[in-house]
Design an enzyme around this catalytic site. Structure first.
Site, short mmCIF file in Angstrom:
data_model
loop_
_atom_site.label_atom_id
_atom_site.label_comp_id
_atom_site.label_asym_id
_atom_site.label_seq_id
_atom_site.Cartn_x
_atom_site.Cartn_y
_atom_site.Cartn_z
N GLU A 113 0.83 -1.21 0.00
CA GLU A 113 0.00 0.00 0.00
C GLU A 113 0.87 1.25 0.00
O GLU A 113 2.00 1.24 0.48
CB GLU A 113 -0.91 0.01 1.24
CG GLU A 113 -2.36 -0.30 0.95
CD GLU A 113 -3.09 0.81 0.18
OE1 GLU A 113 -2.50 1.43 -0.74
OE2 GLU A 113 -4.26 1.04 0.48
N ASP A 114 0.31 2.33 -0.52
CA ASP A 114 1.00 3.62 -0.48
C ASP A 114 0.92 4.23 0.91
O ASP A 114 1.91 4.71 1.45
CB ASP A 114 0.44 4.57 -1.54
CG ASP A 114 -1.08 4.70 -1.52
OD1 ASP A 114 -1.74 4.03 -0.70
OD2 ASP A 114 -1.64 5.47 -2.33
N ASP A 117 -4.35 5.28 6.24
CA ASP A 117 -4.90 6.48 6.86
C ASP A 117 -5.92 6.05 7.92
O ASP A 117 -5.54 5.74 9.05
CB ASP A 117 -5.51 7.32 5.73
CG ASP A 117 -5.97 8.70 6.16
OD1 ASP A 117 -5.55 9.15 7.23
OD2 ASP A 117 -6.75 9.33 5.42
N PHE A 166 -2.50 15.74 4.61
CA PHE A 166 -2.61 15.15 3.29
C PHE A 166 -1.30 15.30 2.52
O PHE A 166 -0.75 16.39 2.42
CB PHE A 166 -3.76 15.80 2.52
CG PHE A 166 -4.25 14.94 1.39
CD1 PHE A 166 -5.18 13.94 1.64
CD2 PHE A 166 -3.78 15.10 0.10
CE1 PHE A 166 -5.62 13.11 0.61
CE2 PHE A 166 -4.21 14.29 -0.93
CZ PHE A 166 -5.14 13.30 -0.68
N ARG A 179 1.11 12.47 -8.88
CA ARG A 179 1.67 11.13 -8.67
C ARG A 179 3.11 11.05 -9.16
O ARG A 179 3.88 10.21 -8.71
CB ARG A 179 0.84 10.08 -9.44
CG ARG A 179 -0.58 9.90 -8.93
CD ARG A 179 -1.18 8.65 -9.54
NE ARG A 179 -2.64 8.61 -9.45
CZ ARG A 179 -3.32 8.17 -8.40
NH1 ARG A 179 -2.68 7.76 -7.33
NH2 ARG A 179 -4.64 8.15 -8.40
P1 IMP Z 1 -7.78 4.68 4.38
O1 IMP Z 1 -8.87 3.74 3.92
O2 IMP Z 1 -8.37 5.88 5.07
O3 IMP Z 1 -6.71 4.05 5.19
O4 IMP Z 1 -7.16 5.30 3.08
C1 IMP Z 1 -6.26 4.65 2.31
C2 IMP Z 1 -6.19 5.25 0.93
O5 IMP Z 1 -6.60 6.63 0.89
C3 IMP Z 1 -4.77 5.25 0.46
O6 IMP Z 1 -4.49 4.05 -0.22
C4 IMP Z 1 -4.72 6.46 -0.45
O7 IMP Z 1 -5.10 6.09 -1.75
C5 IMP Z 1 -5.73 7.40 0.13
N1 IMP Z 1 -5.07 8.40 1.00
C6 IMP Z 1 -5.11 8.47 2.34
N2 IMP Z 1 -4.40 9.48 2.80
C7 IMP Z 1 -3.85 10.08 1.72
C8 IMP Z 1 -2.96 11.20 1.54
O8 IMP Z 1 -2.49 11.86 2.49
N3 IMP Z 1 -2.62 11.49 0.26
C9 IMP Z 1 -3.08 10.79 -0.81
N4 IMP Z 1 -3.89 9.74 -0.69
C10 IMP Z 1 -4.29 9.39 0.57
MG MG Z 2 -4.49 3.77 -2.26
#
Ligand code: IMP
Ligand code: MG
Length: 190
Positions: A113-114, A117, A166, A179
């Protein structure tokens, strides 16, 4: 923090002078060094096996591509596509847009994963993959925002812990832009 102008960049003048790209949080050399460390850890942990690295499109492609090049020994890759975010907001709604092409039953799977969050996306993907009975299932994330967490899942490999703001670049987008930045930057909206 380092100003973008002080880092080596191949992103071109438009993004460098974009006011939304202001503070570099993680420089290109820092990223490359940490990615090599993670790859070395994976290579050691999966020695004698053939792990399947699963990237979540599209944010993880840059990280996965760099990571993959430093993993030693046999390794496979596949991709999933998930939709969960519109702009900078988390809707919490997760949809599977593209499934894997490979079967992962009996395989050693590393979900790449990138960023984690809230953890909602990860929780969904781990549940989906878990039902396919992989031999093992671990998570490798480049970035972790622990303060934003709603659902906790064990993260075996973490590149960097970052504050709850963010970020863009190195695969991560804001409305599909940024990106291609080779570093991680904070997003500064006017
Ligand atoms: P989660 O479900 O809230 O954990 O979000 C995960 C996904 O949200 C990541 O795989 C990203 O694609 C996107 N995301 C969450 N935070 C960021 C950020 O700070 N920048 C860009 N994408 C984010
Ligand atoms: Mg993602």
């Amino acid at each position: 923090m380092v100003a973008p102008q002080e880092t080596e960049s191949s992103a071109g003048p438009d993004l460098l002078h974009d006011p939304a790209v202001k503070d570099v949080l993680i420089t290109e050399p820092q990223l490359q060094r940490r990615v090599r460390e993670l790859a070395a850890q994976l290579s050691a942990d999966y020695a004698g096996r053939e792990p399947v690295l699963i990237g979540i499109l599209r944010g993880s492609v840059v990280f996965l591509a760099d990571l993959l090049r430093h993993v030693e020994g046999p390794v496979k890759i596949d991709f999933l596509a998930i939709s969960s975010y519109v702009g900078g907001d988390s809707s919490g709604v997760v949809r599977l847009l593209k499934d894997l092409d490979l079967s992962i039953t009996g395989e050693h799977v590393v979900l790449v994963e990138d960023i984690i969050d809230t953890g909602l996306t990860l929780n969904y993907v781990l549940r989906v993959l878990g039902t396919r009975n992989p031999a093992s299932l671990e998570v490798c994330t480049l970035l972790n925002k622990p303060r934003a967490r709603l659902i906790d899942r064990p993260l075996r490999y973490v590149g960097f812990e970052i504050p709850d703001s963010f970020v863009i670049g190195y695969g991560l987008d804001y409305n599909q832009r940024y990106r291609n930045l080779p570093y991680i930057s904070m997003l500064k909206l006017p």
